[in-house]
Design an enzyme around this catalytic site. Structure first.
Site, PDB file in Angstrom:
ATOM      1  N   CYS A 102       0.838  -1.207   0.000  1.00  0.00           N
ATOM      2  CA  CYS A 102       0.000   0.000   0.000  1.00  0.00           C
ATOM      3  C   CYS A 102       0.874   1.258   0.000  1.00  0.00           C
ATOM      4  CB  CYS A 102      -0.917   0.012   1.221  1.00  0.00           C
ATOM      5  SG  CYS A 102      -1.965   1.494   1.286  1.00  0.00           S
ATOM      6  N   LYS A 141       1.663  -9.393  -0.381  1.00  0.00           N
ATOM      7  CA  LYS A 141       1.560  -8.519  -1.554  1.00  0.00           C
ATOM      8  C   LYS A 141       2.610  -7.418  -1.439  1.00  0.00           C
ATOM      9  CE  LYS A 141      -1.794  -6.141  -4.504  1.00  0.00           C
ATOM     10  NZ  LYS A 141      -1.280  -4.796  -4.691  1.00  0.00           N
ATOM     11  N   HIS A 171       2.768  -5.894  -7.482  1.00  0.00           N
ATOM     12  CA  HIS A 171       2.330  -4.775  -8.323  1.00  0.00           C
ATOM     13  C   HIS A 171       3.568  -4.186  -8.983  1.00  0.00           C
ATOM     14  CE1 HIS A 171      -0.480  -1.289  -9.148  1.00  0.00           C
ATOM     15  NE2 HIS A 171       0.697  -0.805  -9.496  1.00  0.00           N
TER      16      HIS A 171
END
Length: 323
Positions: A102, A141, A171
């Site tokens: 994030c 992640k 990502h």
């Protein structure tokens, strides 16, 4: 695809998105046959201190499963303690995911989310402690790196694998890039080549063709769709049709989009109450109506209403006027 001991019926996942992937939205995506659902990220410290709003984020329905519950934090001891004392007793989710990607300032300033990409040693400690504490498979992640001077996703991925994680999602942007520019699918390919555990590729998948291209280019095990699903839960079923049958179904009509938006509002009212629902639906109206004629006006008008019926009337009137 298999994550630990959990079978996933297909390799297309819904990415965790704060303020977006709540229960209502997840149910709509599940109707479109998404293979794996991630919750909004949940604060480990919030759980540790018994914050009620934090626990609200963990409402999960049986029909969503398999579900990955995503937590964030940077204190290995607190995270492991929360897993042992609170999460191991929950039997409504299947996989525990740790957010290390994030980019938002309020998360990063506390050393959480993608700030962890600056500290690979701490990443290893967090993953190993959570894996030891958890009675469910643990996944992670990450992002490409912190900035262009510290692109370390391959190094971090190896540490995460060695620490016992069952899957990695990456990502293809640094934290510095946020969501600007173009996602680097090359780094996803490099990570996939470097580790043995399954890899989900994430970043710039806005159509079924994007998903197919990412899978072919990176050889990753599955795709994770985030912003491409906002106002567009159909992307999952359309992607699966393309991947499994070579058929690309047509895009939903404007009326189908409006009807889905209304259904979305009804679900929000059911699970959150009308007062919260009419505020939450506003951003979704913008996404559902993107590209439609005079959609900015409908977005502006919807912001004035605090009543479900008025918003539904407005949406129906709008679609009648543009067809």
């Amino acid at each position: 695809m298999k994550i630990g001991n959990i079978d996933i019926k297909n390799n297309v996942a819904l990415a965790p998105m704060a303020g977006v992937t709540d229960l209502s939205f997840r149910l709509l995506c599940k109707e479109q046959n998404v293979g794996l659902i991630y919750t909004e990220m949940v604060s480990a410290k919030g759980l540790y201190y018994g914050d009620k709003k934090t626990e609200e984020l963990m409402k999960i329905k049986q029909e969503e499963r398999p579900v990955s519950l995503q937590i964030f934090g940077s204190d290995p001891n607190i995270m492991a303690k929360v897993v042992k004392e609170k999460l191991n007793y929950k039997d409504d989710f299947d996989i525990l995911d740790i957010n290390m990607g994030c980019p938002t300032p309020k998360i990063v300033k506390n050393g959480d989310g993608s700030a962890l990409m600056k500290n690979p040693k701490l990443i290893g400690k967090i993953v190993s402690e959570v894996v030891k504490a958890s009675n469910k498979p643990v996944t992670v992640k990450i992002r490409k790196g912190w900035d262009h001077n510290k692109i370390n996703a391959v190094e971090v991925a190896k540490i995460i694998e060695d620490s016992g994680a069952s899957l990695l999602a990456i990502h293809g942007r640094t934290r510095e890039e946020f969501y600007s520019g173009k996602a680097d699918w090359g780094i996803i390919k490099n990570v996939k080549e470097a580790i043995e555990i399954p890899v989900l590729g994430n970043g710039d998948i806005f159509s079924p063709l994007d998903a197919k291209e990412m899978l072919e280019y990176t050889n990753c095990d599955g795709v994770m769709i985030g912003r491409g699903a906002r106002g567009n839960p159909w992307i999952f079923n359309r992607t699966l049709k393309l991947l499994s049958e070579g058929i690309l179904p047509s895009e939903p009509t404007n009326r189908e989009k409006i009807n889905m938006c209304i259904k979305h509002l009804e679900l929000l009212v059911h699970y959150k109450g009308e007062q919260i629902a009419v505020k939450d639906i506003r951003k979704h109206i913008g996404w559902y109506t993107k590209g439609m004629h005079n959609s900015s006006a409908i977005r502006g008008q919807s912001n004035k209403f605090n009543n479900k019926e008025k918003i539904i009337y407005l949406l129906n009137e709008y679609i009648d006027s543009i067809e």
